[in-house]
Every structure is written in C-alpha cells, then in structure tokens.
Scaffold this motif. Structure first.
Motif, short mmCIF file in Angstrom:
data_model
loop_
_atom_site.label_atom_id
_atom_site.label_comp_id
_atom_site.label_asym_id
_atom_site.label_seq_id
_atom_site.Cartn_x
_atom_site.Cartn_y
_atom_site.Cartn_z
N PHE B 39 1.09 -1.33 -0.10
CA PHE B 39 0.11 -0.15 0.05
C PHE B 39 0.68 1.22 0.05
O PHE B 39 1.93 1.38 0.75
N ASP B 40 0.35 2.23 -0.83
CA ASP B 40 1.17 3.60 -0.76
C ASP B 40 1.13 4.31 0.65
O ASP B 40 2.19 4.66 0.91
N GLN B 41 0.08 3.99 1.36
CA GLN B 41 -0.24 4.69 2.49
C GLN B 41 -1.19 3.83 3.37
O GLN B 41 -2.12 3.35 2.99
N ILE B 42 -0.68 3.95 4.79
CA ILE B 42 -1.77 3.18 5.53
C ILE B 42 -2.30 4.18 6.69
O ILE B 42 -1.62 4.89 7.14
N ILE B 43 -3.55 4.42 6.57
CA ILE B 43 -4.26 5.44 7.43
C ILE B 43 -4.84 4.75 8.88
O ILE B 43 -5.77 4.03 8.57
N GLU B 44 -3.98 5.30 9.84
CA GLU B 44 -4.55 4.43 11.20
C GLU B 44 -5.86 5.10 11.65
O GLU B 44 -6.61 4.38 12.29
N ASP B 45 -6.17 6.31 11.46
CA ASP B 45 -7.04 7.24 11.93
C ASP B 45 -8.26 6.75 10.94
O ASP B 45 -8.37 6.92 9.66
N ASP B 46 -9.50 6.07 11.54
CA ASP B 46 -10.64 5.94 10.81
C ASP B 46 -11.37 7.00 10.25
O ASP B 46 -12.00 6.81 9.24
N LEU B 47 -11.05 8.07 10.69
CA LEU B 47 -11.85 9.35 10.38
C LEU B 47 -11.01 9.89 9.14
O LEU B 47 -11.46 11.10 8.61
#
Lengths: 160, 341, 122
Positions: B39-47
């Motif tokens: 993945f290019d980015q992994i976003i931890e914040d669900d918002l």
C-alpha cells in the motif's frame, strides 16, 4: 420475476435447489454447543447481577419487591449504556450473542448504539430519530400485544 | 461497421490501453494484513482527520487518485475522464472526491465489482480514442458500510461465520493511450458481466450470491477468447471470500473448466490473514481496488506476472430490497491484463 | 444462604432463557430484532395465560431481566390498571409499569450519545 404468477420451472427449481445444497455444503457453520454455552453463561451472569441489585434494593435500600425489580432493570440499563459508550458492549455481544441481547441489556444497547452512531446526522433527525431504529419494534409489538390482552381481560372482567 | 467484439460477449482492445500507474491507500486493519507492504499509505485514523466516515472515505478516494496521477507523471488537468464509485447511497465518496479533482466524471455503481467496471469502461474509452488518459477509482470504508447495510458499530451482535469484512481503503489506476509512456501492464480483453441470480437471499453470504455470476463471466470469457484457465498466470476474482471462492471452484469443476487453486485467488482472501478474525475475508469496492492497484501492479512491475484476468464481483443488493425479501443479483466483470512485451 | 439460592436461581433461569434465544439464532437464521420482538410478545402471552407469573416468582431477576420479563411487566401493568381504573387501563397500564426501563434507556442513550463516539472494531 415481474410476472407474479410465474414460478420457476421445475428444471430451474432443481438447478436452484442443487445450488443451494452446494452453498450449504461449503458454508461454515456456527458452533451450536459453544454458542449455547456462551449465551447461557453470559445471560445467566447478567441476570445474576440483576438479582444482586434486587437483593440490594430489598435489604439495604428498603424497597418493595416491585421497586427493587425496577431498580435492577434500570441499573442494568445504566451499566449497559456505559459499557456501550466505552466500546465494550459490542465485544460482549459478539462473544455471547443472545446472552447479551435477550436480557434488558440488549434493549439498552439497541438504543444507545444507534444514538451514538448517528449524532453526526444531527441531534433531531440523527440521534433523536435513530434511537428507536432497532429497539422500536420491540416496543411497538410489545405494547400492541399488551393492549390486545388488556381488551380481552377487560371484556372478561365486565362479562364475568 | 467494424467491430471489436469476439464471440458472444467479449471485447478486444486492439490498441491495448496502458496501465500507467496505480495507488492504494488502506486502513489500519488492512495495514496489519499480509499486503501491508504493497500500500502507498496506511491510515490509522478511521476518520482520516475528517468529521465523518463518509468524508473520510471520500478523502481516501481523493488521496489515492492524486497519488496515482502523480505516479503516472501526469497532472489532474491532463486526465480526460475520471470513473469511480463506492458503496454509499448515491456514491457520495466518489462524487465528493471528484468535486475536488475537477476531472470530467462518470460515477459508477457496481457494488464490489466497481473497480473492474470502471477499468473496463476506461479501457474502452481510451482504446476508442475518446480519452487520452482516464482515471479509475473505487473505495469502501468499514464504518460507512456497516451503518448503511448492517448495524451501528457499538451494537452488540454476532457476525455469522459466512460474513465478510468491508475493507477500508481506496485504489486508483491511470489508463492511458499514450504510446510514449511506460506501462506496468496493458488491457487486452473485456468481458462485461450479466446479472446472475441463483435465489440467494442471505445478505451475510454474499460470496454465494456472486459466485454464479463469476462462473458465468469466466465461462463466456473462455468461450469467446478460446483461452483456458491455463492461459493465465493468475485469475483474480473480486471479493468472493472463502465461501464464494470455494463455490466458484466447484462450479467451474462442474463445467469441465477446473481452475488451478494455486493460480486462482480472491482479493478478499489475499487482503487479510486468517488470524484477523474477518470470518470469510474482505469485501467492498475498496478490497479489489487496493489489491489490484497495490499488490498486483507491483507484481507486474517486478515481472512476476505476465497475464492476469481480473474479475471483480458485485452483490447488487440494497437493504430495502433485502427487507422486501428479494434475492441478491450478482455480477462479475472481467478484464484481461498483460505485461508490456 | 437464601441470598445464594436466589442468585443461583436467577443465573440458571436467566441463562436458560438466553440459551433458547441463541438456539433460535443459530437454527432459524432469525435476526436478533425478530427474536426480541418474538420474546416480548411471548412474554405478554405467557404472562396472560398465567405461566410466566410462577417463573417470575421463582427466578426473580432471572425472569424479569430477559425481554420476556418486559412482556410480563406490560401484562401485569395492564391487568392491574384495569382493576383500578377500568377500561382506560388497557392503554395506561403497560407503559406505566415499564416506564422506568424505557425512560432510563432513552435518557442514558441520549446522554452517552452526546458524550461518546463510536469506534471501529479492532
């Protein structure tokens, strides 16, 4: 499909039945023994806690039996609301299934969780309206059933 | 009038449109899965820093789209058309992302098949000369899907063992007809799916609802092209999940076109590890979108794959028709991708 | 001793009522919402025919905390109100008896919703 009277032909029905059997064969099943055990233990524990509140009300708070029973329900509702807000009750529900939703805790969780979920859609049409989406049917059918019973009971009392 | 059609329902793309680049952005749980490195980015914040999950999902789309455009060496102004969709009512995540991108926009709904649907249409637009560069984007978000199709997040109910887990993420791919640009792979054939409905009504068993559509599209694709499963390094289905995948293998076996399980996999099975408690695997438009634009394009770039049939499947149900007792219409669109020889 | 007996009875009866619910979930694919509606209507019915009263007397919270107990409360409330005020009790009795639980759930639900944010499961 748009012809209301048309049923699938026997050949088509046989194909559908065969497919349904294939899906059944390949779909994982819930574990019955484990499910019943968890529901029994957690549901029993919640009711035991309720009984604890009844005993508390009766012996320490000087309540009548009816008041103590109501007090216990309110306390379970309060605890469930707090656990739902803390993000814990969904895990209990996932673990215990009916053990969590059959007691009044399930009724409370069914009101708190949509209210929390839909605050972003506003306090009136979000929180206010969605509070009853899951629990509403319980009240609708429970109250309706009790009114039907009431009419019958009233007729019996005036006729009898 | 000349035609690019072969057989009953397959389209040949003589110009072999180029897949220039793909970008994928995934959520926390996906970032803990086996494909985390792709993945290019992994976003931890669900918002994702927004006020609502719907806006977060839209931002997933926007970020994936701009990343894919940048990786292709383009600017948004050079894109002639953007195609995309998601699972939300009125596909708002795609529309709100397109509002920021300022690219002529075609919104699509194909449930979990959206990524394949948009790739099929983009490839045809590019091959026909109607677009020089086209953008395909699809997304899903666990939290937006749960509240729309199922229950509030904090509602304590059990997920049945056949349920799948909606992927949080967005994938975006740039398709181009520009011969001077290097391609990761090229699109060669498109087989558009038709609705197949085998009377499955259980919204918690979408794999079973979609598998017959996948078998139908596969069968037609092989018949039209004269190919067999052995002609593909990989047949990658959309999000059939564990049950749907097994059903598809059984259906193709019955039809005398057995699939080799080592060369046929499902995005829903790839994205999560068995220990992640997702039951039957991933689902949602974002699932096949991130697996394709992250994992599969990386393997094309590394020369690991030469020819792939990407076939995303969709369970076209709505909560309304489900409550009315309707069965679930299934669909599957296939697009053949080949390494640039 | 008496206290332990009461707790044990609540545990066994309450647990059994929940286990029946789980059996229905697993066997019939009924959604929880349908089972809850079924439970409350069953509670009204069992109470009306005089079967739930003895269970409630025996098990205490084991019978009053499950949703069937909610149905039982509706029925007993309606019956008492009819005895006290006549026909209008048909409409006042049920909700009067169950008002505490409903009001608590509405109020705490609103309060919690204003304070807490939902989170995705891990």
């Amino acid at each position: 499909m748009f012809d209301k009277k048309a049923k699938p032909s026997p050949r088509r029905q046989a194909v559908l039945d065969r497919y349904s059997a294939l899906v059944d064969r390949l779909s994982p099943r819930s574990k019955m023994g484990q499910g019943l055990f968890r529901a029994f233990v957690v549901g029993g524990a919640i009711c035991t806690l309720g009984q604890g509140f009844i005993e508390l009300g009766l012996h320490c708070l000087d309540m009548t039996v009816a008041a103590a029973s109501t007090f216990a329900s309110v306390m379970i509702v309060l605890l469930t609301a707090a656990l739902t807000g803390a993000g814990v009750f969904d895990k209990i529900g996932q673990y215990a299934g009916a053990g969590a939703f059959v007691p009044i805790s399930g009724f409370a969780n069914a009101m708190v969780s949509p209210a929390m979920e839909f605050t972003r859609e506003g306090l009136v049409l979000g929180l206010g309206a969605k509070l009853f989406t899951i629990a509403g049917p319980v009240l609708v059918w429970g109250v309706s059933a009790s009114v039907v019973y009431g009419v019958i009971y009233w007729l019996i009392t005036i006729l009898g | 009038m000349p035609t690019n059609r072969i057989g009953q329902s397959t389209i040949v793309l003589p110009g072999r449109p180029r897949i220039l680049a793909g970008a994928s952005i995934a959520g926390k749980k996906e970032g803990e899965g086996p494909l985390r490195g792709d993945f290019d980015q992994i976003i931890e914040d669900d918002l994702f820093g927004e006020e609502s999950w719907e806006k977060a999902e839209s931002r997933f789309q926007y970020e994936a789209a701009t990343a894919a455009i940048a990786k292709a060496g383009l600017t948004p102004a050079q894109l002639d058309v953007a195609l995309g969709g998601d699972l939300l009512n009125q596909i708002m995540a795609a529309s709100m992302a397109a509002r920021e991108l300022h690219i002529p926009f075609l919104g699509l709904y194909g449930a979990c098949s959206t990524m394949a649907e948009s790739l099929c249409i983009a490839s045809m637009l590019v091959d026909g000369g109607y677009a020089r560069h086209a953008l395909c984007t699809a997304s899903s978000h666990f939290c937006t899907a749960e509240r729309q199709y199922r229950f509030p997040l904090e509602y304590g109910c059990q997920r049945p063992p056949t349920a799948q887990w909606t992927v949080t993420g967005a994938g975006s791919i740039v398709v181009s007809g520009d011969d001077t640009r290097p391609a990761l792979c090229r699109a060669t054939h498109v087989t558009i799916g038709r609705i197949v409905d085998m009377a499955i009504k259980d919204a918690n068993n979408m794999g079973a609802a979609m598998a017959p559509a996948a078998a139908d599209t596969l069968t037609r694709h092989f018949a039209d092209t004269g190919r067999s499963p052995a002609d593909y390094d990989l047949i990658l289905t959309g999000d059939l999940g564990r049950v749907g995948h097994d059903v598809l293998l059984a259906l193709m076996q019955e039809r005398g076109m057995p699939l080799d399980p080592t060369r046929c996999t499902d995005c829903g099975l790839e994205i999560f590890a068995p220990g992640q408690d997702t039951h039957c695997g991933g689902s949602g438009c974002g699932c096949s979108a991130v697996v394709l634009s992250g994992h599969i394009l990386r393997r094309f770039r590394e020369g690991d794959l030469r020819r792939v049939l990407f076939m995303a499947t969709g369970a076209l149900l709505s909560p309304t028709t489900s409550q009315q007792g309707e069965s679930i219409p299934g669909i599957a669109h296939a697009i053949a991708l080949e390494a640039d020889a | 001793m008496n206290l332990m007996m009461n707790l044990l009875k609540a545990f066994l009866v309450g647990g059994a009522i929940c286990a029946i619910g789980e059996f229905l979930v697993l066997k019939t694919k009924l959604t929880p919402a349908r089972i809850l509606v079924g439970y409350i209507v069953a509670g009204v019915f069992l109470s009306a025919v005089g079967l739930y009263g003895p269970i409630a007397d025996f098990a205490g919270a084991g019978a009053s905390i499950p949703l069937t107990g909610f149905g039982h409360a509706l029925t007993t409330g309606v019956r008492r109100a009819i005895q006290e005020v006549g026909f209008i009790g048909v409409f006042t009795g049920g909700l009067t008896q169950t008002a505490a639980g409903i009001s608590a759930a509405v109020f705490f639900g609103t309060l919690i919703a204003l304070v807490c944010k939902p989170r995705p499961k891990a």
